[in-house]
Design a protein around this motif. Sequence first.
Motif, PDB file in Angstrom:
ATOM      1  N   GLU A  90       4.315  -0.956   8.347  1.00  0.00           N
ATOM      2  CA  GLU A  90       3.530  -0.477   8.588  1.00  0.00           C
ATOM      3  C   GLU A  90       2.546  -1.783   7.718  1.00  0.00           C
ATOM      4  OE1 GLU A  90       1.000   2.535   9.317  1.00  0.00           O
ATOM      5  OE2 GLU A  90       2.268   4.146  10.307  1.00  0.00           O
ATOM      6  N   ASN A  91       3.409  -1.597   6.005  1.00  0.00           N
ATOM      7  CA  ASN A  91       2.662  -2.499   5.414  1.00  0.00           C
ATOM      8  C   ASN A  91       3.036  -4.105   5.613  1.00  0.00           C
ATOM      9  OD1 ASN A  91       1.973  -2.049   2.525  1.00  0.00           O
ATOM     10  ND2 ASN A  91       3.550  -0.433   3.293  1.00  0.00           N
ATOM     11  N   VAL A  92       4.068  -4.231   6.169  1.00  0.00           N
ATOM     12  CA  VAL A  92       4.410  -5.410   6.962  1.00  0.00           C
ATOM     13  C   VAL A  92       4.226  -5.892   8.068  1.00  0.00           C
ATOM     14  CG1 VAL A  92       6.044  -7.192   7.308  1.00  0.00           C
ATOM     15  CG2 VAL A  92       6.740  -5.323   6.195  1.00  0.00           C
ATOM     16  N   ALA A  93       3.102  -5.261   8.715  1.00  0.00           N
ATOM     17  CA  ALA A  93       1.926  -5.626  10.166  1.00  0.00           C
ATOM     18  C   ALA A  93       1.033  -5.568  10.058  1.00  0.00           C
ATOM     19  CB  ALA A  93       2.120  -3.961  11.084  1.00  0.00           C
ATOM     20  N   LEU A  94       0.763  -4.683   8.500  1.00  0.00           N
ATOM     21  CA  LEU A  94      -0.886  -5.211   8.274  1.00  0.00           C
ATOM     22  C   LEU A  94      -2.032  -6.999   8.653  1.00  0.00           C
ATOM     23  CD1 LEU A  94      -3.154  -3.497   7.249  1.00  0.00           C
ATOM     24  CD2 LEU A  94      -2.875  -3.868   4.896  1.00  0.00           C
ATOM     25  N   PRO A  95      -0.829  -7.642   7.485  1.00  0.00           N
ATOM     26  CA  PRO A  95      -1.420  -9.133   7.570  1.00  0.00           C
ATOM     27  C   PRO A  95      -1.853  -9.041   9.529  1.00  0.00           C
ATOM     28  CG  PRO A  95       0.867  -8.943   6.421  1.00  0.00           C
ATOM     29  CD  PRO A  95       0.424  -7.690   6.782  1.00  0.00           C
ATOM     30  N   LEU A  96      -0.640  -9.518  10.309  1.00  0.00           N
ATOM     31  CA  LEU A  96      -1.480  -8.904  11.882  1.00  0.00           C
ATOM     32  C   LEU A  96      -2.283  -8.012  12.708  1.00  0.00           C
ATOM     33  CD1 LEU A  96       2.859  -9.908  13.072  1.00  0.00           C
ATOM     34  CD2 LEU A  96       0.990 -11.128  12.459  1.00  0.00           C
ATOM     35  N   MET A  97      -3.025  -7.199  11.307  1.00  0.00           N
ATOM     36  CA  MET A  97      -3.733  -6.477  12.536  1.00  0.00           C
ATOM     37  C   MET A  97      -4.881  -6.704  11.750  1.00  0.00           C
ATOM     38  SD  MET A  97      -1.291  -2.618  12.605  1.00  0.00           S
ATOM     39  CE  MET A  97      -2.732  -1.369  12.682  1.00  0.00           C
ATOM     40  N   LEU A  98      -5.240  -7.611  10.065  1.00  0.00           N
ATOM     41  CA  LEU A  98      -6.094  -7.651   9.651  1.00  0.00           C
ATOM     42  C   LEU A  98      -6.607  -9.088  10.497  1.00  0.00           C
ATOM     43  CD1 LEU A  98      -5.574  -6.909   6.013  1.00  0.00           C
ATOM     44  CD2 LEU A  98      -7.002  -5.817   7.651  1.00  0.00           C
ATOM     45  N   GLY A  99      -5.367  -9.731  11.053  1.00  0.00           N
ATOM     46  CA  GLY A  99      -5.799 -10.780  12.391  1.00  0.00           C
ATOM     47  C   GLY A  99      -5.670 -10.513  13.714  1.00  0.00           C
ATOM     48  N   GLY A 100      -6.278  -9.554  13.775  1.00  0.00           N
ATOM     49  CA  GLY A 100      -6.650  -9.021  14.928  1.00  0.00           C
ATOM     50  C   GLY A 100      -5.280  -8.838  16.330  1.00  0.00           C
ATOM     51  N   THR A 101      -4.615  -9.167  15.516  1.00  0.00           N
ATOM     52  CA  THR A 101      -3.001  -9.034  16.904  1.00  0.00           C
ATOM     53  C   THR A 101      -3.237  -6.862  16.630  1.00  0.00           C
ATOM     54  OG1 THR A 101      -1.971 -10.366  15.212  1.00  0.00           O
ATOM     55  CG2 THR A 101      -0.248  -8.930  17.014  1.00  0.00           C
ATOM     56  N   SER A 102      -2.696  -7.106  17.757  1.00  0.00           N
ATOM     57  CA  SER A 102      -2.779  -5.109  17.650  1.00  0.00           C
ATOM     58  C   SER A 102      -1.935  -4.477  17.642  1.00  0.00           C
ATOM     59  CB  SER A 102      -2.699  -5.476  19.806  1.00  0.00           C
ATOM     60  OG  SER A 102      -0.797  -5.134  20.048  1.00  0.00           O
ATOM     61  N   ARG A 103      -1.865  -3.057  17.688  1.00  0.00           N
ATOM     62  CA  ARG A 103      -0.483  -2.811  16.060  1.00  0.00           C
ATOM     63  C   ARG A 103       0.739  -2.957  17.273  1.00  0.00           C
ATOM     64  NH1 ARG A 103      -0.140   2.078  12.739  1.00  0.00           N
ATOM     65  NH2 ARG A 103      -2.629   2.384  12.146  1.00  0.00           N
ATOM     66  N   LEU A 131       0.900  -1.220   0.095  1.00  0.00           N
ATOM     67  CA  LEU A 131       0.034  -0.063  -0.062  1.00  0.00           C
ATOM     68  C   LEU A 131       1.170   1.021   0.053  1.00  0.00           C
ATOM     69  CD1 LEU A 131      -2.940  -1.464   2.447  1.00  0.00           C
ATOM     70  CD2 LEU A 131      -2.834  -1.285  -0.003  1.00  0.00           C
ATOM     71  N   PRO A 132       1.126   1.622  -0.994  1.00  0.00           N
ATOM     72  CA  PRO A 132       1.607   3.083  -1.338  1.00  0.00           C
ATOM     73  C   PRO A 132       1.915   4.039  -0.313  1.00  0.00           C
ATOM     74  CG  PRO A 132       0.152   3.144  -2.828  1.00  0.00           C
ATOM     75  CD  PRO A 132      -0.625   2.416  -2.222  1.00  0.00           C
ATOM     76  N   GLU A 133       0.614   4.099   1.184  1.00  0.00           N
ATOM     77  CA  GLU A 133       0.811   5.469   1.138  1.00  0.00           C
ATOM     78  C   GLU A 133       0.864   5.081   2.723  1.00  0.00           C
ATOM     79  OE1 GLU A 133      -3.692   3.336   1.144  1.00  0.00           O
ATOM     80  OE2 GLU A 133      -1.801   4.176   0.186  1.00  0.00           O
ATOM     81  N   GLN A 177       5.809  -4.578  16.173  1.00  0.00           N
ATOM     82  CA  GLN A 177       6.843  -5.152  16.664  1.00  0.00           C
ATOM     83  C   GLN A 177       7.591  -6.658  16.095  1.00  0.00           C
ATOM     84  OE1 GLN A 177       6.402  -6.394  20.559  1.00  0.00           O
ATOM     85  NE2 GLN A 177       8.696  -5.473  21.562  1.00  0.00           N
ATOM     86  N   ALA A 178       6.570  -7.567  15.736  1.00  0.00           N
ATOM     87  CA  ALA A 178       6.781  -8.659  15.101  1.00  0.00           C
ATOM     88  C   ALA A 178       7.681  -7.994  13.656  1.00  0.00           C
ATOM     89  CB  ALA A 178       5.838  -9.451  15.108  1.00  0.00           C
ATOM     90  N   ALA A 179       6.997  -7.128  12.892  1.00  0.00           N
ATOM     91  CA  ALA A 179       7.428  -6.869  12.033  1.00  0.00           C
ATOM     92  C   ALA A 179       8.706  -6.134  11.792  1.00  0.00           C
ATOM     93  CB  ALA A 179       6.062  -5.981  11.130  1.00  0.00           C
ATOM     94  N   ARG A 180       8.792  -5.305  12.645  1.00  0.00           N
ATOM     95  CA  ARG A 180      10.468  -4.707  12.963  1.00  0.00           C
ATOM     96  C   ARG A 180      11.076  -6.063  13.074  1.00  0.00           C
ATOM     97  NH1 ARG A 180      10.849   0.481  12.974  1.00  0.00           N
ATOM     98  NH2 ARG A 180       8.851   1.005  13.872  1.00  0.00           N
ATOM     99  N   ARG A 200      10.368   4.479   5.256  1.00  0.00           N
ATOM    100  CA  ARG A 200      10.352   4.784   4.610  1.00  0.00           C
ATOM    101  C   ARG A 200       9.033   4.125   3.713  1.00  0.00           C
ATOM    102  NH1 ARG A 200      14.817   4.753   0.895  1.00  0.00           N
ATOM    103  NH2 ARG A 200      16.922   5.523   2.315  1.00  0.00           N
ATOM    104  N   ARG A 201       8.197   4.741   2.649  1.00  0.00           N
ATOM    105  CA  ARG A 201       6.925   4.297   1.765  1.00  0.00           C
ATOM    106  C   ARG A 201       7.450   3.550   0.647  1.00  0.00           C
ATOM    107  NH1 ARG A 201       5.042   8.217   4.952  1.00  0.00           N
ATOM    108  NH2 ARG A 201       3.326   8.028   5.542  1.00  0.00           N
TER     109      ARG A 201
END
Length: 227
Positions: free
Chosen positions: A102-115, A95-97, A120-123, A137-138
């Motif tokens: 946040e792009n990496v974290a998104l699938p986890l958040m969609l699955g119900g994990t807190s931001r 997602l360009p914006e 943290q997992a994404a990092r 970076r975007r």
Amino acid sequence: MSEPVLSGRGLVKRFGVTVALDGVDLAVDRAEAVAIMGPSGSGKSTLLHCLAGILPPDAGEVHLLGQRIDTLGERRRSALRRSRFGFVFQFGQLLPELPAVENVALPLMLGGTSRREAEQAARSWFRPLGLDGLERRRPGELSGGQAQRVAIARALVPRPAVVFADEPTGALDQATGHDTMRLLVDATKHNGASLVVVTHDPAVAAWCDRVLEVRDGRIQHPMRRTA
Ligand SMILES: Nc1ncnc2c1ncn2[C@@H]1O[C@H](COP(=O)(O)OP(=O)(O)OP(=O)(O)O)[C@@H](O)[C@H]1O
Ligand SMILES: [Mg+2]
């Protein structure tokens, strides 16, 4: 023998009069990397989409970890795609914006994990994939190879059973494409995930455990090859 992670049996898919898949049988073991090769229009992407629950086959069955998945409704298939599968496709998947992390974290958040937990997992994926320092970076501020590595992180972060990749490096120069594919093959294996990757590149196929050739909607068995 242990049960395959993913299997397709007798898969048939038609688009009007076109028979895109003409009875495909395929089983993928745990942490196995399978390359799918074959001419343009032979049915490779269709096979990937049927195995991944994106496209319902007209006939045949798809099983994931012993569960039949092709007959599930769209909601359950989409939940399954989110939790059990990772995807690395060629274009337009980030997602360009949103910043990379946040792009990496998104699938986890969609699955119900807190931001907080999801980021943290994404990092934790950035350093192993050579993306240290690029978290904020975007996508438009990343090179093509870096963006594909972010996409690999995004595919792996939910710890999927199977990662599907369709010509994921077609838009990169050959050296960058090879580095990216090597990373994809190694990272999926390292995480115990299976990989099904469509590629035209024999070098990429050579890094996989097995190469399947699709022609006219069928898997060619090397022993029976006539040409
Ligand atoms: N949504 C669709 N509607 C109609 N025909 C389709 C559709 N998707 C695929 N096809 C047809 O099904 C056949 C297999 O297509 P598919 O995309 O699976 O090929 P492919 O092996 O991935 O090719 P490429 O290497 O060019 O990506 C082709 O004849 C294609 O035109
Ligand atoms: Mg294709």
